[in-house]
Design an enzyme around this catalytic site. Structure first.
Site, PDB file in Angstrom:
ATOM      1  N   LYS A 243      12.569  12.194  -8.705  1.00  0.00           N
ATOM      2  CA  LYS A 243      11.487  12.907  -8.031  1.00  0.00           C
ATOM      3  C   LYS A 243      10.466  11.888  -7.536  1.00  0.00           C
ATOM      4  O   LYS A 243       9.942  11.070  -8.317  1.00  0.00           O
ATOM      5  CB  LYS A 243      10.838  13.891  -9.009  1.00  0.00           C
ATOM      6  CG  LYS A 243      10.274  15.133  -8.379  1.00  0.00           C
ATOM      7  CD  LYS A 243       9.921  16.129  -9.462  1.00  0.00           C
ATOM      8  CE  LYS A 243       9.221  17.348  -8.918  1.00  0.00           C
ATOM      9  NZ  LYS A 243       8.655  18.158  -9.998  1.00  0.00           N
TER      10      LYS A 243
HETATM   11  O1  G3P Z   1       7.106  22.085  -9.575  1.00  0.00           O
HETATM   12  C1  G3P Z   1       5.795  21.599  -9.439  1.00  0.00           C
HETATM   13  C2  G3P Z   1       4.922  22.257 -10.424  1.00  0.00           C
HETATM   14  O2  G3P Z   1       5.188  21.808 -11.717  1.00  0.00           O
HETATM   15  C3  G3P Z   1       3.483  22.205 -10.134  1.00  0.00           C
HETATM   16  O3  G3P Z   1       2.997  23.405 -10.573  1.00  0.00           O
HETATM   17  O4  G3P Z   1       1.321  25.004 -11.312  1.00  0.00           O
HETATM   18  O5  G3P Z   1       0.963  22.537 -11.639  1.00  0.00           O
HETATM   19  O6  G3P Z   1       0.826  23.531  -9.366  1.00  0.00           O
HETATM   20  P1  G3P Z   1       1.435  23.624 -10.725  1.00  0.00           P
END
Ligand code: G3P
Length: 226
Positions: free
Chosen positions: A86
Site C-alpha cells: 500500500k
Molecule cells: O481504508 C482506509 C481507511 O482505513 C481509512 O478509514 O475511517 O480512518 O477514514 P478512516
C-alpha cells in the site's frame, strides 16, 4: 462488488473470513497501532493476516521517498505471496508504484481523492486504487460522488498490461463508515469495498431479519409435533 475487511485485528479477520464472503484485507499504520502493534512484530503480524486471508492483504509503507517506498515494498512483498504493497498517492508514490509494478509486485494506491490522482495511479501500474469516501464527507464534500467519478473515469479505459501483466486495476471504496456507504459503493460500481468489522456486521444484521426469524421460530413451536 467484493468485500475486504479494513482492520489489522486478527480476531476480526478470522471471524469475518468464517462468514465465507470475504475476499481480502486492508491495513494501514493507524489500524496497526490501534491493536497495539510494535515495529518489531509488524512483518510477523502481516504474515499472520496473510495466513488467515484467502485473498490479497494490503500492508502499507511508511517511507515517503521513492527509494524508501521501493525498499519497504520489496520487503513487504517477501512476507507472503498475497501481500499487496500500500503506497500513498504522491509523486514519490507514483514513481515507486511503477518500479514495484515492473517487478511484478502489486500495489494499492491509497489516500486517493480525485479522478486525476486515480488515473495517474492506474497509469503508474497500481493494481488497486483506494478512494477515501468518509474523509471526503469529513470535509463536507460528497465522498460517494467522488468515488463515482473515479469509478466512471477508470472504466472509460482498458488497463490491461499497464500494471502487473494480465491484471486489471480495481477500485476499492475505502474509508467506509456506514452501511449506506456500502450500498452506495455497490450502486456506483466500486469493484471492492473495504469495510471495518463493525460496519460489516451491520451489513448482515437487520432488525426485520431478526424479528422475522423470531416469528418463524415462535410459529414453528405451534406446529403439531407428530
Ligand atoms: O481504508 C482506509 C481507511 O482505513 C481509512 O478509514 O475511517 O480512518 O477514514 P478512516
Amino acid at each position: 462488488m467484493k468485500f475486504f475487511i479494513d482492520t489489522a485485528d486478527l480476531t476480526e479477520i478470522k471471524e469475518a473470513a468464517s462468514w465465507g464472503a470475504l475476499a481480502g484485507v486492508t491495513t494501514n499504520p493507524t489500524l496497526y497501532s490501534r491493536i497495539g502493534g510494535t515495529l518489531a512484530n509488524f512483518p510477523a503480524h502481516i504474515e499472520k493476516i496473510c495466513a488467515l486471508s484467502t485473498g490479497p492483504v494490503s500492508a502499507e509503507v511508511v517511507g515517503e521517498l521513492r527509494s524508501d517506498i521501493i525498499a519497504e515494498g520489496r520487503e513487504l512483498a517477501k512476507i507472503a505471496p498475497n501481500v499487496v504493497v500500500k503506497v500513498p498517492t504522491t509523486i514519490e508514490g507514483l514513481a515507486a508504484t511503477r518500479a514495484l509494478a515492473d517487478e511484478g509486485i502489486p500495489v494499492n494506491m491509497t489516500l486517493c481523492f480525485t479522478v486525476p490522482q486515480a488515473i495517474l495511479a492506474a497509469r503508474s501500474g497500481a493494481r488497486y486504487i483506494s478512494p477515501f469516501v468518509g474523509r471526503f464527507d469529513d470535509i463536507s464534500e460528497d465522498g460517494i460522488e467522488q468515488l463515482s467519478l473515479i469509478v466512471n473515469a477508470i472504466n472509460n479505459y482498458d488497463w490491461t498490461n499497464v500494471g502487473v501483466p494480465g491484471e486489471q486495476v480495481e477500485v476499492i471504496a475505502a474509508s467506509i463508515r456506514s452501511v449506506q456507504h456500502v450500498t452506495q459503493a455497490a450502486l456506483v460500481g466500486a469493484d471492492i469495498a473495504t469495510v471495518p468489522f463493525s460496519v460489516l456486521r451491520k451489513c448482515v444484521e437487520h432488525p426485520l431479519t431478526t424479528n422475522g426469524l423470531s416469528a418463524f421460530a415462535a410459529d414453528w413451536e405451534k406446529v403439531t409435533k407428530a
